[in-house]
Design an enzyme around this catalytic site. Structure first.
Site, PDB file in Angstrom:
ATOM      1  N   ASP A  85      -0.386  -0.512  -4.573  1.00 35.66           N
ATOM      2  CA  ASP A  85      -1.738   0.047  -4.649  1.00 35.66           C
ATOM      3  C   ASP A  85      -1.739   1.419  -3.983  1.00 35.66           C
ATOM      4  OD1 ASP A  85      -4.400   0.589  -4.785  1.00 35.66           O
ATOM      5  OD2 ASP A  85      -5.070  -1.162  -3.641  1.00 35.66           O
ATOM      6  N   GLU A  92      -1.753  -0.287  -8.849  1.00 32.47           N
ATOM      7  CA  GLU A  92      -3.200  -0.196  -8.772  1.00 32.47           C
ATOM      8  C   GLU A  92      -3.658   1.222  -8.444  1.00 32.47           C
ATOM      9  OE1 GLU A  92      -6.187  -2.546  -6.029  1.00 32.47           O
ATOM     10  OE2 GLU A  92      -4.442  -3.759  -6.482  1.00 32.47           O
ATOM     11  N   LYS A 140       0.841  -1.190   0.000  1.00 35.02           N
ATOM     12  CA  LYS A 140       0.000   0.000   0.000  1.00 35.02           C
ATOM     13  C   LYS A 140       0.882   1.247   0.000  1.00 35.02           C
ATOM     14  CE  LYS A 140      -4.199  -1.764   0.169  1.00 35.02           C
ATOM     15  NZ  LYS A 140      -5.219  -1.473  -0.863  1.00 35.02           N
ATOM     16  N   LYS A 199     -13.770  -6.831  -7.802  1.00 39.12           N
ATOM     17  CA  LYS A 199     -14.147  -7.187  -6.431  1.00 39.12           C
ATOM     18  C   LYS A 199     -15.639  -7.500  -6.416  1.00 39.12           C
ATOM     19  CE  LYS A 199     -10.612  -4.465  -4.106  1.00 39.12           C
ATOM     20  NZ  LYS A 199     -10.303  -3.185  -3.467  1.00 39.12           N
ATOM     21  N   ASP A 217      -8.885  -0.145  -9.993  1.00 43.34           N
ATOM     22  CA  ASP A 217      -9.702  -0.775  -8.953  1.00 43.34           C
ATOM     23  C   ASP A 217     -10.932   0.100  -8.699  1.00 43.34           C
ATOM     24  OD1 ASP A 217     -10.866  -1.891  -6.738  1.00 43.34           O
ATOM     25  OD2 ASP A 217      -9.141  -1.722  -5.412  1.00 43.34           O
TER      26      ASP A 217
HETATM   27 MN    MN Z   1      -7.060  -1.546  -4.572  1.00 41.42          MN
END
Ligand code: MN
Length: 367
Positions: free
Chosen positions: A189, A215, A161, A264, A240
């Site tokens: 991401d 991402e 992250k 997702k 995303d």
């Molecule tokens: Mn993501």
């Protein structure tokens, strides 16, 4: 053959440690579990793990949406999944995380009805799925330590992250790559945390650290920014937050704004529409990943079965059940060994037993 009863449960699951990403930190996940019972003795489990930041939903809005949806599903054939989804969409617009819970439970029923693990019913392309593990935002040094711990546990891919501070983000990737060596995949991401200019700078600086993909570099609605980043990035760009539905996927692919898509279930409204995203992307030569929000073993099993079934879902970020301290499923679900998720022989999602202390009593029962 009909749906006889739907039970709705509210559950709160604590994370092992605060989970921090660019827009903020969470200490627990507020999920909604549904049990759909048929009139022929088979029942299915589904789960919603809403993210207000991504789809505007909360556990409360999910419960409200299910209060409209669930009564209309009573008497419907559980195997006519597309009909049931059409019905849900006609009752309430949006609310994909709420609809995902129903969709997942219907797929569990499908597997149990034909007496096969769900991934085999849906195509059975793979028998196991490699998942990454996510490193929550901390100082670059602490994240490098977390990376080493994860690799020692057997993880072959790390999702790092970033998206807080461009300079520090470069340092994060540098230290993590140095700490884990070359044999581990690193994907990053930014969770919408950069401007397009910052993203292009950071991505060019970290190219030498062998980053698999990046991402959501820019805000979800910044299509021009995303296109610019993709054009100027040496690292493939995955959308995303910018892509929820099959329609979004088509729009961004047409705009040549993405190299990859993170699907997702909580954004797509479940497995059925997730398959459509994967198919649209495949036709355009765009590989997909399956990701997650804060799902327990139920929602994670749904994502894993889908990823095993479908060829174009080439990557998986299915780790939220491992980041949660509380285990909702005490038996069954997918098995994890190192980076691999495998499937028990149980039918459907394979969830065998839930922790009834966490699940509690149903908030609502529709029949
Ligand atoms: Mn993501």
């Amino acid at each position: 053959m009909g749906i006889q009863k739907i039970e709705v449960y509210s559950v709160t699951l604590a994370y092992r440690e605060p989970f921090r990403i660019a827009p903020g930190a969470s200490t627990e996940s507020h999920n909604v579990v549904v049990k759909i019972v048929t009139d022929y003795g088979v029942y299915g489990w589904g789960e919603s793990s809403p993210s207000e930041r991504v789809t505007g939903e909360t556990a409360e809005t999910v419960i409200k949406a299910l209060d409209k949806i669930a009564p209309t599903l009573i008497g419907m054939c559980p195997l006519r999944i597309e009909q049931n989804i059409e019905l849900m969409d006609s009752i309430v617009a949006g609310n994909p995380a709420a609809k995902a819970a129903i969709d997942i439970a219907l797929h569990d029923i499908l597997g149990k009805t034909v007496r096969k693990p769900l991934y085999m019913v849906m195509g059975g392309y793979r028998t196991e799925v490699l998942t990454d593990i996510t490193l929550s935002i901390k100082s670059p040094k602490e994240m490098a330590k977390d990376a080493v711990k994860a690799v020692k546990k057997g993880f072959k891919a790390l999702k790092v992250k970033v998206g807080v501070n461009p300079e520090e983000d470069v340092e994060r990737i540098r230290l993590i790559r140095k700490a884990v060596g070359e044999n581990v995949e690193i994907r990053i991401d930014a969770n919408q945390g950069w401007t397009s200019k910052q993203a292009i700078e950071v991505l060019n600086k970290i190219e030498k650290f062998n980053v698999q993909f990046a991402e959501q570099p820019v805000p979800a609605e910044d299509l021009k920014g995303l296109m610019e980043v993709k054009r100027n990035s040496p690292i493939p760009i995955m959308a995303d937050e910018s892509i929820h539905s099959p329609e979004d996927a088509l729009r961004l692919i047409k705009a040549e704004a993405v190299d990859l898509i993170n699907i997702k279930l909580m954004k797509s409204g479940g497995i059925h529409k997730a398959k459509k995203i994967a198919a649209i992307a495949e036709a355009a030569g765009i590989p997909c990943m399956i990701g997650c929000m804060g799902e327990s073993e139920i929602g994670i099993a749904a994502g894993a079965h889908l990823a095993a079934a479908i060829k174009n879902i080439q990557y998986a970020d299915l780790d939220s059940d491992l980041l949660l301290k509380d285990k909702l499923a005490t038996k069954g679900g997918t098995k994890v060994k190192g980076s691999m998720r495998t499937f028990p022989k149980q039918h459907g999602l394979g969830i065998k037993e839930l922790n009834y202390k966490i699940l509690g009593r149903p908030l609502k029962i529709y029949r």
